[in-house]
Design a protein around this motif. Structure first.
Motif, PDB file in Angstrom:
ATOM      1  N   PRO A 171     -15.772  12.360 -10.292  1.00 43.53           N
ATOM      2  CA  PRO A 171     -14.594  11.541 -10.602  1.00 43.53           C
ATOM      3  C   PRO A 171     -13.971  10.957  -9.343  1.00 43.53           C
ATOM      4  N   PHE A 172     -13.059  10.033  -9.529  1.00 41.92           N
ATOM      5  CA  PHE A 172     -12.245   9.568  -8.414  1.00 41.92           C
ATOM      6  C   PHE A 172     -11.262  10.675  -8.030  1.00 41.92           C
ATOM      7  N   ALA A 173     -10.931  10.760  -6.734  1.00 38.22           N
ATOM      8  CA  ALA A 173      -9.987  11.765  -6.257  1.00 38.22           C
ATOM      9  C   ALA A 173      -8.552  11.252  -6.391  1.00 38.22           C
ATOM     10  N   MET A 174      -7.598  12.118  -6.040  1.00 41.55           N
ATOM     11  CA  MET A 174      -6.175  11.846  -6.239  1.00 41.55           C
ATOM     12  C   MET A 174      -5.731  10.519  -5.620  1.00 41.55           C
ATOM     13  N   PHE A 175      -6.148  10.250  -4.382  1.00 43.89           N
ATOM     14  CA  PHE A 175      -5.656   9.061  -3.680  1.00 43.89           C
ATOM     15  C   PHE A 175      -6.721   7.976  -3.503  1.00 43.89           C
ATOM     16  N   ASP A 176      -7.812   8.058  -4.262  1.00 40.35           N
ATOM     17  CA  ASP A 176      -8.819   6.984  -4.204  1.00 40.35           C
ATOM     18  C   ASP A 176      -8.252   5.661  -4.705  1.00 40.35           C
ATOM     19  N   PHE A 177      -7.230   5.759  -5.562  1.00 41.26           N
ATOM     20  CA  PHE A 177      -6.632   4.533  -6.115  1.00 41.26           C
ATOM     21  C   PHE A 177      -5.599   3.912  -5.172  1.00 41.26           C
ATOM     22  N   ALA A 178      -5.213   4.652  -4.131  1.00 45.45           N
ATOM     23  CA  ALA A 178      -4.104   4.221  -3.282  1.00 45.45           C
ATOM     24  C   ALA A 178      -4.333   2.883  -2.569  1.00 45.45           C
ATOM     25  N   PRO A 179      -5.496   2.628  -1.957  1.00 44.26           N
ATOM     26  CA  PRO A 179      -5.641   1.350  -1.245  1.00 44.26           C
ATOM     27  C   PRO A 179      -5.446   0.132  -2.145  1.00 44.26           C
ATOM     28  N   VAL A 180      -6.115   0.120  -3.287  1.00 47.88           N
ATOM     29  CA  VAL A 180      -6.018  -1.037  -4.187  1.00 47.88           C
ATOM     30  C   VAL A 180      -4.692  -1.022  -4.937  1.00 47.88           C
ATOM     31  N   GLY A 181      -4.399   0.113  -5.592  1.00 49.93           N
ATOM     32  CA  GLY A 181      -3.165   0.212  -6.358  1.00 49.93           C
ATOM     33  C   GLY A 181      -1.935   0.066  -5.487  1.00 49.93           C
ATOM     34  N   GLY A 182      -1.977   0.649  -4.274  1.00 53.92           N
ATOM     35  CA  GLY A 182      -0.839   0.539  -3.371  1.00 53.92           C
ATOM     36  C   GLY A 182      -0.609  -0.882  -2.894  1.00 53.92           C
ATOM     37  N   ALA A 183      -1.684  -1.597  -2.576  1.00 49.74           N
ATOM     38  CA  ALA A 183      -1.548  -2.987  -2.131  1.00 49.74           C
ATOM     39  C   ALA A 183      -0.994  -3.866  -3.253  1.00 49.74           C
ATOM     40  N   ALA A 184      -1.509  -3.674  -4.460  1.00 48.42           N
ATOM     41  CA  ALA A 184      -1.020  -4.447  -5.601  1.00 48.42           C
ATOM     42  C   ALA A 184       0.445  -4.128  -5.884  1.00 48.42           C
ATOM     43  N   ALA A 185       0.793  -2.830  -5.773  1.00 45.97           N
ATOM     44  CA  ALA A 185       2.175  -2.425  -6.032  1.00 45.97           C
ATOM     45  C   ALA A 185       3.127  -3.019  -4.998  1.00 45.97           C
ATOM     46  N   LEU A 186       2.743  -2.982  -3.734  1.00 43.70           N
ATOM     47  CA  LEU A 186       3.593  -3.515  -2.679  1.00 43.70           C
ATOM     48  C   LEU A 186       3.826  -5.016  -2.851  1.00 43.70           C
ATOM     49  N   ALA A 187       2.737  -5.747  -3.098  1.00 44.86           N
ATOM     50  CA  ALA A 187       2.870  -7.197  -3.305  1.00 44.86           C
ATOM     51  C   ALA A 187       3.721  -7.491  -4.534  1.00 44.86           C
ATOM     52  N   GLY A 188       3.499  -6.714  -5.595  1.00 44.57           N
ATOM     53  CA  GLY A 188       4.269  -6.912  -6.820  1.00 44.57           C
ATOM     54  C   GLY A 188       5.743  -6.627  -6.630  1.00 44.57           C
ATOM     55  N   LEU A 189       6.062  -5.562  -5.888  1.00 32.97           N
ATOM     56  CA  LEU A 189       7.457  -5.213  -5.652  1.00 32.97           C
ATOM     57  C   LEU A 189       8.174  -6.288  -4.841  1.00 32.97           C
ATOM     58  N   ILE A 190       7.489  -6.825  -3.844  1.00 34.65           N
ATOM     59  CA  ILE A 190       8.090  -7.894  -3.029  1.00 34.65           C
ATOM     60  C   ILE A 190       8.402  -9.100  -3.904  1.00 34.65           C
ATOM     61  N   PHE A 191       7.455  -9.470  -4.763  1.00 34.97           N
ATOM     62  CA  PHE A 191       7.678 -10.610  -5.659  1.00 34.97           C
ATOM     63  C   PHE A 191       8.840 -10.347  -6.617  1.00 34.97           C
ATOM     64  N   VAL A 192       8.838  -9.169  -7.243  1.00 40.11           N
ATOM     65  CA  VAL A 192       9.867  -8.843  -8.228  1.00 40.11           C
ATOM     66  C   VAL A 192      11.256  -8.862  -7.603  1.00 40.11           C
ATOM     67  N   ALA A 193      11.382  -8.282  -6.398  1.00 44.23           N
ATOM     68  CA  ALA A 193      12.694  -8.172  -5.753  1.00 44.23           C
ATOM     69  C   ALA A 193      13.208  -9.506  -5.222  1.00 44.23           C
ATOM     70  N   LEU A 194      12.305 -10.334  -4.696  1.00 44.47           N
ATOM     71  CA  LEU A 194      12.742 -11.572  -4.056  1.00 44.47           C
ATOM     72  C   LEU A 194      12.809 -12.755  -5.014  1.00 44.47           C
ATOM     73  N   VAL A 195      11.846 -12.830  -5.924  1.00 43.58           N
ATOM     74  CA  VAL A 195      11.718 -14.034  -6.743  1.00 43.58           C
ATOM     75  C   VAL A 195      11.715 -13.732  -8.239  1.00 43.58           C
ATOM     76  N   GLY A 196      10.966 -12.721  -8.638  1.00 41.72           N
ATOM     77  CA  GLY A 196      10.675 -12.498 -10.053  1.00 41.72           C
ATOM     78  C   GLY A 196      11.892 -12.384 -10.950  1.00 41.72           C
ATOM     79  N   TRP A 197      12.932 -11.644 -10.513  1.00 37.05           N
ATOM     80  CA  TRP A 197      14.104 -11.438 -11.374  1.00 37.05           C
ATOM     81  C   TRP A 197      14.814 -12.735 -11.727  1.00 37.05           C
ATOM     82  N   ARG A 198      14.609 -13.769 -10.909  1.00 38.79           N
ATOM     83  CA  ARG A 198      15.252 -15.053 -11.179  1.00 38.79           C
ATOM     84  C   ARG A 198      14.665 -15.743 -12.409  1.00 38.79           C
ATOM     85  N   PHE A 199      13.494 -15.310 -12.871  1.00 43.12           N
ATOM     86  CA  PHE A 199      12.856 -15.911 -14.040  1.00 43.12           C
ATOM     87  C   PHE A 199      13.352 -15.311 -15.357  1.00 43.12           C
TER      88      PHE A 199
END
Length: 590
Positions: A171-199
């Protein structure tokens, strides 16, 4: 394509069309579609109501009750006092709450993380005077994004790890998802906080509770053993400002002291004279561990076992209490009720509340035994104001409430208990310990949301059992024939996201993961990048309120319509795909 598949695709198309139109309420549309599905035979009769007992439906209902318990116990005030500043800009608030929610959801179930933070966010919105819908959707999306970063953060990751073990032996280990999931989460959070809520459509998310709320003159007592004894009145100003309470003065030995008594040292038994809304008064009382003015009567009411409730009444000229005081008419001993505050259109009140003569037009804030509000109102001869869901915080049980909730989350996270069972035990414990009064238990459940989920789940299961999802999967394999690997990954993510917005993310993962492995085998490449693509995409359900339980939870409290989610969700899904594909290709090479 079979006739059942045609009917189901038509039903889903009609449901989403009507929900996006918004002419009819979403629970009526979904339930009507379910009934039509049963009548025409595409949904088995024995499965018609299976969605109402489905874990996803139960989790949504239980989480709402648990959230109410955290509010009633004062746990939310602990966060609002230390984490939240109502004067902070909306952008900064979303960034802070989103980051905190994302980190929490990486190490606990993201539904539980939202359950903890949702009432905090709503309290902050109330204090800031803005609609809760402006920040609830960003918070929901943030907790979904954060769950992508670890194995235990979200069910799709656990399922993907299990499928990989069956297919590849490990199986995948505990933090195998971190590089991809973490990058997507970080980019998503930046968008949501700066721009997304305005929609988010602001006109559809207005919060009526932030309108003209009466400011009451009230009293709170400094009890024996209080930490406030020996402090100057002025030292309480910071706590008063945070709770939006004005300290007007001090009563000692039954006499109002001159001015605001800012330099007076507090003694046990002193009564602080305050001006505040009921909610702000309750928050201030909880934060400083003060007592209601008629402490003995309040304790007697609670000892009765039925609980208490707060009501607001207007005094007409013909009222029994008009021209009299609460003490002279025997409000306490005749009706077992406590006068908490008086609203007199900004005019000063210089006496003890219970000794203050009530006048025509006054609004009274009363603490009464549960389910006796109408009787007390009639006895007084007053007119009731609309119920605003006011409640008295049980701050003596704050750590009990937090401990029960934390224990359930830990037990569910490490696999000792199934999450719905863990939450169900918390609800039972909250009722038994009177953190949530039994009479209020079902008031906190958003029943239209329960009907929506309970109706859509059998329809989704019917689409899967009829072969509709397999039909989509087969078409996907055919469409991507001859495309480069990165393009195949992109198509797989887009289709998986689309399915996840219609079905729940667990069902989507089970369907899409084998398709991803088959695609990898067809291209003679490693299946790991395809499994990672499915894991991220299955969690990225941002277009509808039914794709993820978190989105469903905020539907009612945020005042959203079905068609509001895609406005911020669609660009967010595009960002997730755009960030995830390059990271997958680097971290998990083909």
């Amino acid at each position: 394509m079979t006739s059942d598949q045609i009917i189901l695709f038509a039903l889903f198309g009609a449901v989403f069309g009507l929900l996006l139109w918004g002419r009819f309420r979403y629970d009526i549309v979904a339930f009507s579609a379910l009934m039509i599905g049963v009548v025409v035979g595409v949904v088995p009769t024995e499965d018609a109501f299976s969605g109402f007992g489905h874990p996803a439906t139960l989790v949504v209902a239980l989480v709402l009750v648990v959230s109410a318990g955290l509010v009633r116990s004062g746990a939310v005030f602990l966060f609002t006092r230390t984490l939240v500043d109502a004067s902070r800009s909306l952008c900064a608030h979303i960034a802070l709450m989103g980051a905190f929610g994302a980190v929490l959801s990486a190490f606990m179930n993201n539904v539980a993380a939202l359950a903890l933070l949702m009432p905090v966010d709503m309290q902050t919105a109330r204090k800031a005077g803005r609609a809760p819908g402006l920040s609830l959707m960003p918070l929901s999306f943030a907790t979904i994004l954060g769950g992508m970063a670890t194995l235990i953060g979200t069910p799709p990751n656990i399922i993907i790890a299990s499928i990989r073990e069956d297919a590849l032996g490990a199986p995948f280990a505990m933090f195998d998802f971190a590089p991809v999931g973490g990058a997507a989460a970080l980019a998503g959070l930046i968008f949501v906080a700066l721009v997304g809520w305005r929609f988010i459509p602001q006109s559809d998310t207005a919060d009526d509770t932030n309108g003209d709320i009466s400011q009451y003159i009230a009293e709170l007592i400094v009890p024996e053993g209080s930490k406030q004894i020996g402090k100057r009145v002025s030292e309480l100003n910071d706590s008063a400002d945070k709770a939006d309470v004005a300290i007007l003065g001090l009563i000692r030995d039954g006499k109002r002291r001159y001015g605001q008594s800012r330099n007076t040292l507090l003694n046990a038994g002193d009564a602080l004279v305050l001006e505040a809304t009921p909610e702000a008064l309750d928050e201030f009382r909880t934060s400083l561990d003060l007592a209601i003015a008629d402490t003995k009567r309040e304790e007697a009411l609670r000892a009765d076992g039925e609980g208490v409730e707060i009501i607001e009444v207007v005094v007409p000229e013909t009222a029994r209490i008009n021209g009299k005081t609460a003490q002279t008419i025997g409000l306490a001993w005749r009706q077992r009720s406590v006068l908490l505050g008086i609203s007199r259109q900004g005019k000063r009140i210089t006496k003890h509340l219970r000794k203050t003569e009530i006048k025509t037009g006054d609004i009274l804030l009363l603490l009464v035994p549960r389910d006796t509000g109408q009787d007390v109102t009639d006895w007084l001869g007053c007119l009731p104001l609309a119920d605003r869901g006011l409640a008295v915080t049980e701050n003596s049980k704050v750590w009990l409430a937090i401990g029960l909730f934390a224990g359930a989350v830990i037990a569910a996270s490490v696999g000792l208990l199934y999450l719905p069972i863990a939450l169900g035990l918390v609800v039972v414990a909250y009722v038994l310990t009177r953190i949530v009064p039994l009479g209020e238990l079902y008031d906190h459940i958003n029943w239209p949301v329960v009907v929506l989920l309970g109706s859509m789940i059998p329809l989704g299961a019917a689409l899967e059992s009829s072969g509709g999802t397999e039909l989509i999967a087969g078409a996907l394999v055919s469409w991507t024939n001859g495309l480069p690997a990165w393009a195949v990954l992109t198509v797989l993510m887009i289709v998986t996201m689309t399915l996840s917005d219609v079905l729940n993310n667990t069902a989507t993962t089970i369907v899409a993961a084998p398709v991803g492995i088959q695609m990898a085998q067809t291209l003679s490449v490693s299946p790991d990048p395809f499994l990672m693509a499915v894991a991220v995409a299955a969690s990225s359900a941002f277009l509808t309120p039914i794709g993820h339980k978190n989105n469903t939870l905020i539907l009612g409290p945020g005042g959203y319509k079905f068609g509001d989610y895609w406005r911020m969700g669609l660009p967010l899904e595009v960002i997730v795909v755009a960030v995830s594909i390059p990271v997958i290709l680097v971290v998990w090479p083909l």
